[in-house]
Write an enzyme that holds these catalytic residues in place. Structure first.
Site, PDB file in Angstrom:
ATOM      1  N   HIS A 140       0.865  -1.183   0.000  1.00 61.61           N
ATOM      2  CA  HIS A 140       0.000   0.000   0.000  1.00 61.61           C
ATOM      3  C   HIS A 140       0.898   1.228   0.000  1.00 61.61           C
ATOM      4  O   HIS A 140       1.960   1.235   0.620  1.00 61.61           O
ATOM      5  CB  HIS A 140      -0.866  -0.003   1.272  1.00 61.61           C
ATOM      6  CG  HIS A 140      -1.845   1.119   1.326  1.00 61.61           C
ATOM      7  ND1 HIS A 140      -3.046   1.079   0.673  1.00 61.61           N
ATOM      8  CD2 HIS A 140      -1.794   2.333   1.944  1.00 61.61           C
ATOM      9  CE1 HIS A 140      -3.704   2.211   0.896  1.00 61.61           C
ATOM     10  NE2 HIS A 140      -2.965   2.991   1.656  1.00 61.61           N
ATOM     11  N   ASP A 165     -14.027   4.320   8.988  1.00 63.47           N
ATOM     12  CA  ASP A 165     -12.931   5.136   8.441  1.00 63.47           C
ATOM     13  C   ASP A 165     -13.444   6.022   7.319  1.00 63.47           C
ATOM     14  O   ASP A 165     -13.081   7.197   7.222  1.00 63.47           O
ATOM     15  CB  ASP A 165     -11.788   4.246   7.939  1.00 63.47           C
ATOM     16  CG  ASP A 165     -10.761   5.074   7.171  1.00 63.47           C
ATOM     17  OD1 ASP A 165     -10.151   5.955   7.792  1.00 63.47           O
ATOM     18  OD2 ASP A 165     -10.611   4.875   5.955  1.00 63.47           O
ATOM     19  N   ARG A 216     -12.877  14.410   8.462  1.00 60.52           N
ATOM     20  CA  ARG A 216     -11.552  15.038   8.679  1.00 60.52           C
ATOM     21  C   ARG A 216     -11.230  16.026   7.580  1.00 60.52           C
ATOM     22  O   ARG A 216     -10.641  17.079   7.813  1.00 60.52           O
ATOM     23  CB  ARG A 216     -10.471  13.944   8.705  1.00 60.52           C
ATOM     24  CG  ARG A 216     -10.365  13.217  10.027  1.00 60.52           C
ATOM     25  CD  ARG A 216      -9.556  11.942   9.862  1.00 60.52           C
ATOM     26  NE  ARG A 216      -8.220  12.184   9.368  1.00 60.52           N
ATOM     27  CZ  ARG A 216      -7.494  11.277   8.699  1.00 60.52           C
ATOM     28  NH1 ARG A 216      -7.987  10.076   8.446  1.00 60.52           N
ATOM     29  NH2 ARG A 216      -6.292  11.568   8.294  1.00 60.52           N
ATOM     30  N   SER A 249      -6.234   5.124   9.917  1.00 69.69           N
ATOM     31  CA  SER A 249      -7.073   5.059   8.720  1.00 69.69           C
ATOM     32  C   SER A 249      -6.505   4.031   7.730  1.00 69.69           C
ATOM     33  O   SER A 249      -7.224   3.142   7.241  1.00 69.69           O
ATOM     34  CB  SER A 249      -7.116   6.467   8.094  1.00 69.69           C
ATOM     35  OG  SER A 249      -7.615   6.443   6.800  1.00 69.69           O
ATOM     36  N   LYS A 283      -7.964  -0.111   6.921  1.00 70.27           N
ATOM     37  CA  LYS A 283      -8.378  -0.629   5.604  1.00 70.27           C
ATOM     38  C   LYS A 283      -7.568  -1.852   5.211  1.00 70.27           C
ATOM     39  O   LYS A 283      -8.081  -2.790   4.606  1.00 70.27           O
ATOM     40  CB  LYS A 283      -8.236   0.474   4.547  1.00 70.27           C
ATOM     41  CG  LYS A 283      -9.362   1.504   4.646  1.00 70.27           C
ATOM     42  CD  LYS A 283      -9.286   2.540   3.566  1.00 70.27           C
ATOM     43  CE  LYS A 283      -8.159   3.485   3.804  1.00 70.27           C
ATOM     44  NZ  LYS A 283      -8.525   4.875   4.074  1.00 70.27           N
TER      45      LYS A 283
HETATM   46  N1  URA Z   1      -4.698   7.510   3.169  1.00 70.48           N
HETATM   47  C1  URA Z   1      -5.680   6.999   3.935  1.00 70.48           C
HETATM   48  O1  URA Z   1      -6.222   5.953   3.638  1.00 70.48           O
HETATM   49  N2  URA Z   1      -6.049   7.666   5.051  1.00 70.48           N
HETATM   50  C2  URA Z   1      -5.479   8.809   5.418  1.00 70.48           C
HETATM   51  O2  URA Z   1      -5.857   9.357   6.449  1.00 70.48           O
HETATM   52  C3  URA Z   1      -4.456   9.350   4.626  1.00 70.48           C
HETATM   53  C4  URA Z   1      -4.071   8.661   3.498  1.00 70.48           C
END
Ligand code: URA
Length: 417
Positions: A81, A160, A167, A182, A186
């Site tokens: 990622h 999230d 946010r 966050s 995921k």
């Molecule tokens: N990527 C994400 O998935 N979340 C964030 O807060 C910042 C970058």
């Protein structure tokens, strides 16, 4: 327990318990906690921070707020990622390489938002490629050809999703603890047990300096440890775009060229060997990082990685003739040279500017519902460190709109000294 007490505790710099964090996520998802209460808590977290235990508890509460993918039938899945960037076609190059070693490559990717691009938008520029397959087909694909890349169709980490959108509206995107939880929520929801993270650093990234990138990396490694997921982070430069191309079709073409061994930009080589070697070591396909790096490049040279890309595209309904002959991709209406305004050495090609201008051309979106134009973007022939002469071609703007070309030509993308 009530939300006012929880907000007040964090406002006063105190530690939240696991139960309090779980309560906040559960009630927020059910709309029993309002957006303004959640916003107050997020701002208190932004200002006062969280310790590693709190950050991990928030990560896990968000990860399990929706569906969690079970990839155990596939064996040793290693996921990668990136924390976001410009010209980032690394997944398109690296996942076929990883699959070529027999490591199950099951990847759920996202769309681009803001100045950053998304792998799913890039894959959708290949005619026929279906990113919206169901999870059963996703797992079957990996079993059959070793690789599948799909969009996030499941209800993954909905807490999230909701908090991230909030946010964005209250100047709370840049909190390291919130970014770490966050991203990791995921990854955990997407079923990964072993995760290699590309933590980007520079003008085109969330983390603008090395110190913050290192802090983010350390927190994500800690969350990984506390949640039973082996996590490795590699910090990479995002001050200029990755490789030559920025834009959806343009990046697919570049990824194909690289996998076919036509050329290899130095920055792409650095990122794929660093990330890839760590993935091979985690999957026990390399004895150490140096061995891994050699193997990554070897499977480009011998064509095995390119073969996997063809299988990936074919298996997901894509027209492989576009991969075999990338001239078939539709071109933008205008392809216009960017020339050096003076002689000297290029000292900057600002990733943030390139990202926002490529969005302006239509390559990205500023809100989720915007549609994108796959053809447009940039191809750079020269990047930082090159000595250039006045009027030398530094790159090309690919655009469908003449007015936009003229606007981009007026911008100072390159700094030459
Ligand atoms: N990527 C994400 O998935 N979340 C964030 O807060 C910042 C970058």
């Amino acid at each position: 327990m009530n939300i006012l007490e929880i907000i007040a505790k964090k406002r006063d710099g105190m530690e939240l318990s696991k139960d309090e964090i779980q309560y906040f996520i559960d009630e927020y998802i059910k709309d029993n906690v309002t957006d303004y209460q959640a916003a107050a808590l997020l701002m208190a977290i932004y200002i006062n921070g969280m310790n590693e235990r709190e950050t991990t508890d928030l990560t896990l509460a968000m990860a399990y707020s929706g569906d969690v993918l079970d990839l155990s039938s596939l064996g040793n899945v290693v996921d990668k990622h990136s924390t976001g960037g410009v010209g980032d076609k690394i997944t398109l190059i690296l996942m076929p390489i990883i699959a070529s070693f027999g490591i199950p490559s099951a990847k759920m990717s996202g769309r681009g938002l803001g100045f950053t691009g998304g792998t799913i938008d890039k894959l959708e520029s290949i005619p026929g490629y279906n990113t919206q397959i169901d999870v059963v087909s996703f797992i079957e694909n990996v079993k059959n050809v070793g690789i599948s890349i799909m969009g996030q169709t499941l209800n993954l980490a909905p807490a999230d999703k909701k908090l991230y959108a909030l946010r964005d509206t209250i100047s709370c995107t840049e909190s390291i603890h919130l970014i770490a939880s966050s991203i990791m929520s995921k990854k955990i929801a997407a079923g990964a047990n072993k995760i290699v993270l590309d933590v980007t650093c520079g003008s085109g990234a969330f983390m603008k300096n090395k110190q913050d990138a290192k802090k983010l990396a350390d927190i994500m490694i800690k969350i990984g440890k506390l949640s039973g997921r082996t996590t490795v982070c590699v910090i990479t430069d995002m001050n200029q775009p990755i490789g030559k191309s920025v834009g959806n079709t343009l990046e697919v073409i570049e990824a194909v060229d690289i996998l076919r061994g036509k050329y290899m930009p130095k920055d792409v080589e650095h990122i794929i060997t660093e990330l890839g070697a760590n993935m091979l070591v985690l999957a026990k396909k390399a004895v150490d990082i140096e061995d891994g790096k050699t193997k990554i490049l070897e499977n480009i040279r011998n064509g095995k990685a390119y073969e996997k890309l063809l299988q990936l595209v074919q298996n997901q309904g894509g027209d492989v003739s576009y991969i075999e002959d990338t001239d078939k991709f539709e071109k933008a209406k205008y392809i216009v040279e960017i020339k050096a305004k003076k002689s000297g050495v290029i000292t900057s090609l600002d990733a943030y500017k390139v990202g926002t201008l490529s969005n302006y051309l239509g390559a990205g979106r500023m809100k989720k519902t915007d549609s994108i134009n796959p053809r447009v973007g940039f191809v750079f022939e020269k990047k930082v460190g090159y000595a250039v002469s006045q009027d030398e071609v530094l790159g090309y703007i690919h655009a469908d709109d003449e007015e936009k070309v003229n606007y981009v030509l007026k911008q100072e993308l390159f700094e030459i000294k």
